[in-house]
Design a protein around this motif. Structure first.
Motif, mmCIF file in Angstrom:
data_model
loop_
_atom_site.group_PDB
_atom_site.id
_atom_site.type_symbol
_atom_site.label_atom_id
_atom_site.label_comp_id
_atom_site.label_asym_id
_atom_site.label_seq_id
_atom_site.Cartn_x
_atom_site.Cartn_y
_atom_site.Cartn_z
ATOM 1 N N LEU A 166 -14.634 3.700 8.031
ATOM 2 C CA LEU A 166 -13.567 2.748 8.325
ATOM 3 C C LEU A 166 -13.519 2.342 9.788
ATOM 4 C CD1 LEU A 166 -10.878 4.296 5.974
ATOM 5 C CD2 LEU A 166 -12.124 2.154 5.653
ATOM 6 N N ALA A 167 -14.312 2.997 10.619
ATOM 7 C CA ALA A 167 -14.484 2.511 11.988
ATOM 8 C C ALA A 167 -15.445 1.325 12.031
ATOM 9 C CB ALA A 167 -15.011 3.638 12.877
ATOM 10 N N ASP A 168 -16.167 1.123 10.944
ATOM 11 C CA ASP A 168 -17.187 0.079 10.884
ATOM 12 C C ASP A 168 -16.811 -1.051 9.928
ATOM 13 O OD1 ASP A 168 -19.707 -1.176 11.311
ATOM 14 O OD2 ASP A 168 -20.528 -0.168 9.550
ATOM 15 N N LEU A 169 -16.278 -0.715 8.747
ATOM 16 C CA LEU A 169 -15.935 -1.690 7.721
ATOM 17 C C LEU A 169 -14.424 -1.808 7.586
ATOM 18 C CD1 LEU A 169 -18.924 -0.852 7.001
ATOM 19 C CD2 LEU A 169 -18.343 -1.392 4.643
ATOM 20 N N ARG A 170 -13.951 -3.029 7.419
ATOM 21 C CA ARG A 170 -12.514 -3.274 7.308
ATOM 22 C C ARG A 170 -12.102 -3.284 5.836
ATOM 23 N NH1 ARG A 170 -8.557 -5.220 10.531
ATOM 24 N NH2 ARG A 170 -6.826 -6.349 9.542
ATOM 25 N N PRO A 171 -11.227 -2.367 5.413
ATOM 26 C CA PRO A 171 -10.840 -2.322 4.001
ATOM 27 C C PRO A 171 -9.846 -3.425 3.653
ATOM 28 C CG PRO A 171 -9.601 -0.675 5.218
ATOM 29 C CD PRO A 171 -10.552 -1.313 6.202
ATOM 30 N N ALA A 172 -10.021 -4.006 2.462
ATOM 31 C CA ALA A 172 -9.056 -4.975 1.943
ATOM 32 C C ALA A 172 -8.188 -4.365 0.852
ATOM 33 C CB ALA A 172 -9.781 -6.199 1.406
ATOM 34 N N ALA A 173 -8.613 -3.205 0.310
ATOM 35 C CA ALA A 173 -7.828 -2.474 -0.685
ATOM 36 C C ALA A 173 -8.427 -1.087 -0.846
ATOM 37 C CB ALA A 173 -7.810 -3.198 -2.031
ATOM 38 N N PHE A 174 -7.614 -0.184 -1.371
ATOM 39 C CA PHE A 174 -8.062 1.161 -1.740
ATOM 40 C C PHE A 174 -7.816 1.351 -3.231
ATOM 41 C CE2 PHE A 174 -7.172 1.666 2.762
ATOM 42 C CZ PHE A 174 -8.152 2.531 3.210
ATOM 43 N N LYS A 175 -8.756 2.031 -3.891
ATOM 44 C CA LYS A 175 -8.561 2.430 -5.275
ATOM 45 C C LYS A 175 -8.678 3.950 -5.351
ATOM 46 C CE LYS A 175 -9.877 3.548 -9.652
ATOM 47 N NZ LYS A 175 -10.615 4.744 -10.153
ATOM 48 N N LEU A 176 -7.666 4.608 -5.903
ATOM 49 C CA LEU A 176 -7.651 6.064 -6.006
ATOM 50 C C LEU A 176 -7.790 6.465 -7.460
ATOM 51 C CD1 LEU A 176 -4.629 6.790 -3.603
ATOM 52 C CD2 LEU A 176 -7.050 6.467 -3.012
ATOM 53 N N GLY A 177 -8.777 7.305 -7.742
ATOM 54 C CA GLY A 177 -8.976 7.811 -9.088
ATOM 55 C C GLY A 177 -8.638 9.281 -9.187
ATOM 56 N N ALA A 178 -9.488 10.061 -9.821
ATOM 57 C CA ALA A 178 -9.241 11.497 -9.984
ATOM 58 C C ALA A 178 -9.341 12.184 -8.626
ATOM 59 C CB ALA A 178 -10.257 12.093 -10.961
ATOM 60 N N LEU A 179 -8.231 12.705 -8.139
ATOM 61 C CA LEU A 179 -8.210 13.363 -6.827
ATOM 62 C C LEU A 179 -8.297 14.883 -6.935
ATOM 63 C CD1 LEU A 179 -5.618 11.096 -4.969
ATOM 64 C CD2 LEU A 179 -8.105 10.859 -5.163
ATOM 65 N N ALA A 180 -8.025 15.420 -8.111
ATOM 66 C CA ALA A 180 -8.373 16.793 -8.512
ATOM 67 C C ALA A 180 -7.526 17.902 -7.894
ATOM 68 C CB ALA A 180 -9.861 17.082 -8.273
ATOM 69 N N SER A 181 -7.145 17.798 -6.617
ATOM 70 C CA SER A 181 -6.400 18.893 -5.995
ATOM 71 C C SER A 181 -5.427 18.349 -4.960
ATOM 72 C CB SER A 181 -7.357 19.894 -5.322
ATOM 73 O OG SER A 181 -7.917 19.331 -4.140
ATOM 74 N N LYS A 182 -4.424 19.137 -4.655
ATOM 75 C CA LYS A 182 -3.426 18.705 -3.656
ATOM 76 C C LYS A 182 -4.060 18.591 -2.272
ATOM 77 C CE LYS A 182 -1.589 23.379 -2.790
ATOM 78 N NZ LYS A 182 -0.360 24.215 -2.782
ATOM 79 N N GLU A 183 -5.089 19.403 -2.008
ATOM 80 C CA GLU A 183 -5.766 19.313 -0.708
ATOM 81 C C GLU A 183 -6.489 17.977 -0.551
ATOM 82 O OE1 GLU A 183 -4.917 23.468 -1.696
ATOM 83 O OE2 GLU A 183 -6.025 21.919 -2.793
#
Length: 263
Positions: free
Chosen positions: A69-86
């Motif tokens: 993200l220091a190189d590419l500018r995000p236009a959106a995020f998609k979050l799927g299976a995150l698996a753990s609280k950490e």
């Protein structure tokens, strides 16, 4: 040619390619955006369901995102299976520098064919993530699990009290002949979307929908426009689904020109 919008997809690796990050890459590309994949967890699964989940290294995830993200500018995020609280806590850190970038969260707690994709404490961590989420896309089982409330209407209200902005409640688990999806907003607006119920079971339909939504939002759609386009695309991918194993069918997310049918 103008550069496509960048969608950062943080999802699990499904070795079948039917769900998880493989589904995200295909759906985001099909909807005209560019997917940057970050792996939240490894899984052991087949077309029948999930057998084991191994969460990723939160520190590695943060390092990968920081450099990317220091190189590419995000236009959106998609979050799927995150698996753990950490992993969820790591995602919170990743999202913090981008308060105005839309986030689509598919609150994956189990695989479509069965099997848990969640460690203890994940549901609580996902609730804490709701205020940062532009659109949450639970099915009815995930909605009631997130809200600790069996009644769907009360469960949606509970998520809004926890900070959710918009909820697209998918209706595939309801015992109805026609599927009805429901978009709810924190201002209590309601938009239904209807489609025919297809025969069979599908591997990765939730991933496909959430990824398509993120791609459409990344390109400037309103939430209502994104829902219209993404639900039509997802339904089309299920109409064109194919069978590879002995379990669920795989959505046909991309055109496959010049391919030779498997024998």
């Amino acid at each position: 040619m103008s550069a496509p919008a960048v969608v950062i997809a943080i999802s699990g690796l499904d070795p079948t390619g039917g769900a998880g990050i493989g589904a995200d890459i295909e759906a985001i590309a099909a909807m005209g955006a560019h997917c940057c994949p970050l792996i939240s967890c490894q899984t052991v699964q087949d077309s029948h369901g999930v057998q084991r989940v191994v969460p990723g290294d939160p520190a590695l995830l943060i390092e990968q995102a920081r450099v990317l993200l220091a190189d590419l500018r995000p236009a959106a995020f998609k979050l799927g299976a995150l698996a753990s609280k950490e992993i969820v806590e790591a995602v919170q850190q990743i999202l913090t520098p981008f308060p105005n970038v839309p986030v689509v969260m598919d609150p994956v707690l189990a695989g479509g064919g069965g099997g848990s994709l969640a460690r203890q404490g994940l549901a609580d961590a996902l609730r804490d993530l709701l205020p940062r989420t532009h659109l949450c896309t639970p099915n009815t089982l995930e909605l009631t699990a997130l809200a600790n409330e069996p009644d769907k209407a009360l469960a949606a209200e509970q998520l809004f009290r926890l900070g959710a902005r918009q909820i697209l409640l998918t209706g595939t688990h309801a015992p109805t002949t026609q599927i009805c999806h429901h978009l709810y907003t924190s201002s209590r607006q309601h938009h239904p979307f209807h489609c025919e119920r297809l025969d069979g079971e599908f591997h990765g339909s939730g991933c496909t929908l959430a990824a398509a939504l993120a791609a459409r939002l990344a390109q400037g759609d309103t939430t209502l426009e994104a829902c219209n386009a993404s639900l039509k695309y997802c339904h089309h991918s299920l109409v064109n689904a194919y069978s590879l194993g002995e379990g669920q069918n795989f959505p046909g997310r991309l055109p496959r020109t010049g391919s030779t049918p498997a024998t």
